[in-house]
Design a protein around this motif. Structure first.
Motif, PDB file in Angstrom:
ATOM      1  N   ASN A 215       1.005  -1.145  -0.194  1.00 61.40           N
ATOM      2  CA  ASN A 215       0.437  -0.109   0.423  1.00 61.40           C
ATOM      3  C   ASN A 215       1.001   1.421  -0.193  1.00 61.40           C
ATOM      4  O   ASN A 215       1.647   1.601   1.207  1.00 61.40           O
ATOM      5  CB  ASN A 215      -0.912   0.485   1.077  1.00 61.40           C
ATOM      6  CG  ASN A 215      -1.796   0.892   1.414  1.00 61.40           C
ATOM      7  OD1 ASN A 215      -1.856   2.274   0.478  1.00 61.40           O
ATOM      8  ND2 ASN A 215      -2.891   1.594   2.141  1.00 61.40           N
ATOM      9  N   PRO A 216       0.699   1.892  -0.559  1.00 62.61           N
ATOM     10  CA  PRO A 216       2.054   3.077  -0.834  1.00 62.61           C
ATOM     11  C   PRO A 216       1.127   4.579   0.285  1.00 62.61           C
ATOM     12  O   PRO A 216       2.406   4.796   0.296  1.00 62.61           O
ATOM     13  CB  PRO A 216       1.867   4.066  -2.210  1.00 62.61           C
ATOM     14  CG  PRO A 216      -0.440   3.356  -2.700  1.00 62.61           C
ATOM     15  CD  PRO A 216       0.316   1.834  -2.177  1.00 62.61           C
ATOM     16  N   PHE A 217      -0.126   4.127   0.713  1.00 57.26           N
ATOM     17  CA  PHE A 217       0.214   5.429   1.437  1.00 57.26           C
ATOM     18  C   PHE A 217       0.403   4.598   3.189  1.00 57.26           C
ATOM     19  O   PHE A 217       0.028   5.173   4.147  1.00 57.26           O
ATOM     20  CB  PHE A 217      -1.595   6.012   1.654  1.00 57.26           C
ATOM     21  CG  PHE A 217      -1.931   6.202   0.663  1.00 57.26           C
ATOM     22  CD1 PHE A 217      -1.391   7.540   0.215  1.00 57.26           C
ATOM     23  CD2 PHE A 217      -2.715   5.321  -0.878  1.00 57.26           C
ATOM     24  CE1 PHE A 217      -1.491   7.948  -1.303  1.00 57.26           C
ATOM     25  CE2 PHE A 217      -2.607   6.034  -2.204  1.00 57.26           C
ATOM     26  CZ  PHE A 217      -2.674   7.045  -2.250  1.00 57.26           C
ATOM     27  N   SER A 218       0.890   3.620   3.397  1.00 53.52           N
ATOM     28  CA  SER A 218       0.873   2.950   4.396  1.00 53.52           C
ATOM     29  C   SER A 218       2.428   3.182   5.462  1.00 53.52           C
ATOM     30  O   SER A 218       3.074   3.466   3.868  1.00 53.52           O
ATOM     31  CB  SER A 218       0.770   1.004   4.424  1.00 53.52           C
ATOM     32  OG  SER A 218       1.589   0.420   5.103  1.00 53.52           O
ATOM     33  N   LEU A 219       2.037   3.096   6.522  1.00 52.94           N
ATOM     34  CA  LEU A 219       3.407   3.410   7.053  1.00 52.94           C
ATOM     35  C   LEU A 219       4.178   2.022   7.547  1.00 52.94           C
ATOM     36  O   LEU A 219       4.988   2.391   8.189  1.00 52.94           O
ATOM     37  CB  LEU A 219       3.548   4.789   8.251  1.00 52.94           C
ATOM     38  CG  LEU A 219       2.759   5.829   7.668  1.00 52.94           C
ATOM     39  CD1 LEU A 219       2.666   6.811   8.911  1.00 52.94           C
ATOM     40  CD2 LEU A 219       3.670   6.341   6.723  1.00 52.94           C
ATOM     41  N   THR A 220       3.274   1.076   7.544  1.00 57.72           N
ATOM     42  CA  THR A 220       4.140   0.165   7.993  1.00 57.72           C
ATOM     43  C   THR A 220       5.174  -0.814   6.890  1.00 57.72           C
ATOM     44  O   THR A 220       4.504  -0.557   5.775  1.00 57.72           O
ATOM     45  CB  THR A 220       3.079  -0.861   8.901  1.00 57.72           C
ATOM     46  OG1 THR A 220       1.898  -0.994   7.833  1.00 57.72           O
ATOM     47  CG2 THR A 220       2.243   0.184   9.924  1.00 57.72           C
TER      48      THR A 220
END
Length: 223
Positions: A215-220
């Motif tokens: 997911n490009p928006f994930s921070l994990t």
């Protein structure tokens, strides 16, 4: 993973390529029968260094660098726009030239950011997945394949958003811009091989994204 000086250098070069390409894109050059923006020379190198980051450090690090690059790009644009609207000195006659070269055109800005972000993430995703599927073999095939996808999306989005509905729009523009960018990266394959092999040896790292969150928006990092 610690941020080594090598990672920081590659990141800095990547960000420089992204910002520089947007600045010099206003100049039009001729390469044989093709009329192209000057950025055609620089922008493919952002994909090359994006490939290097993904191949060596993994998609998670590439995702961070991509967002950092476009955040810096947005900050640069904001500073340029702020300088543009500040009244110039009475004797200064360069306002028109400043606006011509550095002026912010919202439609072009949207096209640049949309195409660049989608293209970079697609490029990184394809390279990452192909590395796992091929067990790290055939780097040349993976970099070219990821470029074909990433640059294709980038070019199509940019030209459609920037020019659709105008007299300058022609679908063939997408094709020859895409081919030119892909050709430049293909020619730079030896540089990619050299940089990747040297970094892997010096950094003692060779990331395989088997459990990464794409997911490009994930921070994990993990799924």
């Amino acid at each position: 993973m610690k941020f080594t000086h090598r990672f920081l250098i590659i990141t800095a070069v990547f960000i420089t390529c992204v910002i520089t390409a947007n600045v010099i894109a206003v100049k039009v050059i001729s390469i044989g029968p093709l009329v192209l923006p000057a950025a055609i020379i620089i922008f493919p190198f952002s994909y090359i260094f994006g490939d290097v980051i993904t191949e060596v450090y993994g998609y998670h690090r590439a995702r961070q660098v991509i967002w950092l690059a476009y955040a810096c790009n947005l900050l640069f644009v904001a500073f340029v726009w702020f300088a543009q609207i500040i009244p110039g000195a009475d004797f200064w006659e360069g306002q028109q030239a400043y606006e011509t070269i550095l002026g912010v055109v919202p439609r072009m800005l949207l096209a640049s950011f949309a195409g660049g972000i989608v293209g970079e993430f697609a490029n990184s995703f394809v390279l990452s997945r192909m590395k796992v599927l091929t067990s790290g073999r055939w780097l040349w095939m993976r970099t070219i394949a990821s470029t074909i996808v990433g640059q294709g999306l980038d070019t199509a989005l940019f030209i459609i958003i920037a020019y659709y509905g105008s007299a300058n729009f022609a679908p063939i523009m997408i094709l020859y811009h895409w081919l030119a960018k892909t050709a430049i990266e293909a020619l730079a394959t030896p540089l990619t091989y050299f940089t990747v092999s040297r970094l892997k040896r010096k950094e003692k790292i060779d990331a395989y994204d088997e459990e990464v969150n794409y997911n490009p928006f994930s921070l994990t990092q993990e799924k």
